[in-house]
Structure formats: structure tokens, C-alpha cells
Design an enzyme around this catalytic site. Structure first.
Site, short mmCIF file in Angstrom:
data_model
loop_
_atom_site.label_atom_id
_atom_site.label_comp_id
_atom_site.label_asym_id
_atom_site.label_seq_id
_atom_site.Cartn_x
_atom_site.Cartn_y
_atom_site.Cartn_z
N ARG A 73 16.22 29.35 4.52
CA ARG A 73 15.68 29.91 5.78
C ARG A 73 16.75 29.71 6.86
NH1 ARG A 73 9.62 29.96 6.09
NH2 ARG A 73 8.79 29.31 4.05
N ARG A 130 0.84 -1.22 0.00
CA ARG A 130 0.00 0.00 0.00
C ARG A 130 0.87 1.26 0.00
NH1 ARG A 130 -2.80 -1.04 5.51
NH2 ARG A 130 -0.61 -1.62 5.89
N ASP A 156 4.85 22.27 17.42
CA ASP A 156 5.16 21.67 16.13
C ASP A 156 5.04 22.74 15.06
OD1 ASP A 156 3.72 18.27 16.37
OD2 ASP A 156 5.46 19.23 17.30
N ASN A 157 5.99 22.75 14.14
CA ASN A 157 5.97 23.74 13.04
C ASN A 157 5.97 23.03 11.69
OD1 ASN A 157 6.16 25.80 14.93
ND2 ASN A 157 8.37 25.98 14.75
N LYS A 180 15.35 21.27 18.54
CA LYS A 180 14.49 21.00 17.37
C LYS A 180 14.72 19.59 16.84
CE LYS A 180 14.63 25.84 16.12
NZ LYS A 180 15.38 26.84 15.33
N LYS A 214 14.56 39.51 6.86
CA LYS A 214 15.26 39.26 8.13
C LYS A 214 16.58 38.53 7.85
CE LYS A 214 13.72 35.80 10.55
NZ LYS A 214 12.87 34.97 11.40
N ASP A 215 16.52 37.50 7.02
CA ASP A 215 17.71 36.68 6.78
C ASP A 215 18.76 37.42 5.95
OD1 ASP A 215 15.97 33.44 6.65
OD2 ASP A 215 16.43 34.84 8.29
N TYR A 220 8.90 20.37 12.02
CA TYR A 220 9.79 20.18 13.16
C TYR A 220 9.11 20.46 14.48
CZ TYR A 220 10.63 25.22 12.23
OH TYR A 220 10.50 26.57 11.97
N GLU A 275 6.81 5.65 12.51
CA GLU A 275 6.55 6.50 13.67
C GLU A 275 7.52 7.68 13.58
OE1 GLU A 275 6.93 4.14 17.22
OE2 GLU A 275 5.16 2.92 16.76
C1 LIG Z 1 9.23 30.39 13.46
C2 LIG Z 1 7.82 30.88 13.63
C3 LIG Z 1 7.28 31.83 12.79
N1 LIG Z 1 6.00 32.26 12.98
C4 LIG Z 1 5.46 33.26 12.04
C5 LIG Z 1 6.20 34.58 12.05
C6 LIG Z 1 6.11 35.04 10.63
O1 LIG Z 1 4.90 35.78 10.42
C7 LIG Z 1 6.02 33.76 9.80
C8 LIG Z 1 7.33 33.38 9.16
O2 LIG Z 1 8.33 33.41 10.19
P1 LIG Z 1 9.85 33.29 9.81
O3 LIG Z 1 10.14 34.12 8.60
O4 LIG Z 1 10.66 33.52 11.06
O5 LIG Z 1 9.94 31.75 9.39
P2 LIG Z 1 11.29 30.95 9.09
O6 LIG Z 1 12.24 31.80 8.31
O7 LIG Z 1 10.88 29.65 8.53
O8 LIG Z 1 11.90 30.73 10.52
C9 LIG Z 1 12.33 29.45 10.95
O9 LIG Z 1 13.50 29.19 10.24
C10 LIG Z 1 14.44 28.27 10.76
C11 LIG Z 1 14.66 27.18 9.73
C12 LIG Z 1 14.17 27.73 12.09
O10 LIG Z 1 14.72 26.71 12.49
C13 LIG Z 1 13.32 28.48 13.01
O11 LIG Z 1 12.44 27.59 13.66
C14 LIG Z 1 12.52 29.57 12.44
O12 LIG Z 1 13.20 30.77 12.73
O13 LIG Z 1 5.60 32.74 10.73
C15 LIG Z 1 5.21 31.78 13.99
O14 LIG Z 1 4.04 32.19 14.14
N2 LIG Z 1 5.73 30.83 14.83
C16 LIG Z 1 7.01 30.36 14.69
O15 LIG Z 1 7.42 29.48 15.48
#
Ligand SMILES: Cc1cn([C@H]2C[C@H](O)[C@@H](COP(=O)(O)OP(=O)(O)O[C@H]3O[C@H](C)C(=O)[C@H](O)[C@H]3O)O2)c(=O)[nH]c1=O
Length: 183
Positions: free
Chosen positions: A58, A23, A47-48, A70, A166-167, A130, A28
Site C-alpha cells: 500500500r 498473563r 485513527d486508521n 502519522k 490507484k497504486d 495508525y 501504552e
Molecule cells: C486512507 C483512507 C481510506 N478510506 C477508504 C477509501 C477507500 O474506500 C478505502 C481504501 O482506501 P485506500 O485504498 O486509499 O487505502 P490504503 O491504500 O490503505 O491507503 C493508505 O495507504 C497508506 C499506507 C497510507 O499511509 C495512507 O494513510 C493511506 O493512503 O478506505 C477512508 O475512508 N479513510 C481513509 O483515511
């Protein structure tokens, strides 16, 4: 489940047992008792799930006062996942480890608190999921430059990655260390 240590203390690769049949497959993705005994004693609180397209990078992110452990994996697609040891008192401070995570290989990586994390999407699209050991705390977040020459992460990249605003403003390791040590 196979757990492989890396050269960065505490950072581990996890290869879950996959049960295939005609299938499809079953695995897990997380089991608390097994994680506690084979990886680390932790409780996850969040959890994200992020979705990205090819060449998006990112990271490198971490939280300072509320550091997040994480457990990361790719559900669909392929990424080059990177952990950077940003624990100020670690003998491997500033060193990085990278691994291809994919829906295909089903590998996971456990990053203890204090590691910076980031990934580059290598497939057309990637669903990245994650678990975190502490809550998101945006005011507490730090961002290290993905291309800091003193860290020199060997990203499998052939053109400029797509970065968030940001990055694009990620800081150098030397400045990040001062922030981490409140200097
Ligand atoms: C991380 C996070 C983000 N957000 C919101 C805030 C922003 O409006 C939107 C995107 O956030 P951000 O641009 O920070 O997302 P990433 O660039 O994927 O950030 C992650 O990138 C690297 C790979 C990581 O390991 C971190 O967990 C995390 O910083 O999601 C949330 O509401 N909760 C959260 O836990």
C-alpha cells in the site's frame, strides 16, 4: 519509551516500554504528554486500521494541502514500512527510510507531515494501525510509484506486489515534485 532519530529530519522510531507477565503483556501505544515531550507536539484527529495479506503493498501516499503526520504500528503480523521525504524544501528530498514493524517488535514510526508512506506485508496477514494529524481528504491525495528508480526503495520483495488500481498508477518523483510545487 525509547525514541530514535533517523537520517531524515523529524522521522523517528519509537520503542514503547512493554510490561510482560505470566498473563501476556501490556503497553501504552500512545500517551499525549509523553509524545509531545519526546517525539513532537501534535494532536491526532483520526485513527486508521487496515488489514492486508502477504505481498500486498500500500502506498506511497501523502496528502498535499492537508498533509498528515502519522504514528504507525503493526498490531499483528510483519510489514516493511517505508517513509519517503517528500518535503520539497528538504535537503533529503526523495530519500527513503525503511523499517520492519511487527506485532512482535511493537516498534512504531512517527512520520511528520510531508512524508510519503507505504508498506509491504511480509507475513501471511497484517493488521496495521495508525494515527493521523489531519483528516482523510481523498481529493487531496497523491500517490508516488512504489518502484520509482530515482528513489529505489529496497523492498524485501521476491515477486510483483499486489497493488490497488490507484497504486498501479503511482507517479514518478520528478512529476510529484512539480505537483507539490504547483509547477
Ligand atoms: C486512507 C483512507 C481510506 N478510506 C477508504 C477509501 C477507500 O474506500 C478505502 C481504501 O482506501 P485506500 O485504498 O486509499 O487505502 P490504503 O491504500 O490503505 O491507503 C493508505 O495507504 C497508506 C499506507 C497510507 O499511509 C495512507 O494513510 C493511506 O493512503 O478506505 C477512508 O475512508 N479513510 C481513509 O483515511
Amino acid at each position: 519509551m525509547k525514541v530514535i532519530e533517523t537520517e531524515l529530519e523529524g522521522l523517528k522510531i519509537i520503542e514503547p516500554e512493554v510490561f510482560g507477565d505470566d498473563r501476556g503483556f501490556f503497553l501504552e501505544t500512545f500517551q499525549q504528554e509523553r509524545f509531545n515531550s519526546l517525539v513532537a507536539e501534535r494532536v491526532f484527529v483520526q485513527d486508521n486500521h487496515s488489514f492486508s495479506t502477504k505481498n500486498i503493498l500500500r502506498g506511497i501516499h501523502l496528502q498535499k494541502h492537508l498533509p498528515q503526520g502519522k504514528l504507525v504500528r503493526v498490531v499483528e503480523g510483519e510489514v516493511f514500512d517505508v517513509a519517503v521525504d517528500l518535503r520539497p524544501d528538504s535537503k533529503t528530498f526523495g530519500q527513503w527510510f525503511g523499517l520492519v514493524l511487527s506485532g512482535e517488535n511493537k516498534k512504531q514510526m512517527w512520520l511528520p507531515e510531508g512524508f510519503g508512506h507505504g508498506f509491504l506485508v511480509m507475513s501471511e496477514t497484517a493488521h496495521f494501525e495508525y494515527k493521523c494529524t489531519s483528516f482523510y481528504s481523498p481529493d487531496d491525495e497523491l500517490c508516488m510509484a512504489w518502484n520509482d528508480p530515482t528513489v529505489s526503495i529496497d523492498w524485501p520483495i521476491h515477486s510483483c506486489p499486489v497493488l490497488s488500481e490507484k497504486d498501479q498508477k503511482g507517479v514518478k518523483l520528478i512529476d510529484l515534485k512539480k505537483t507539490l510545487l504547483d509547477l
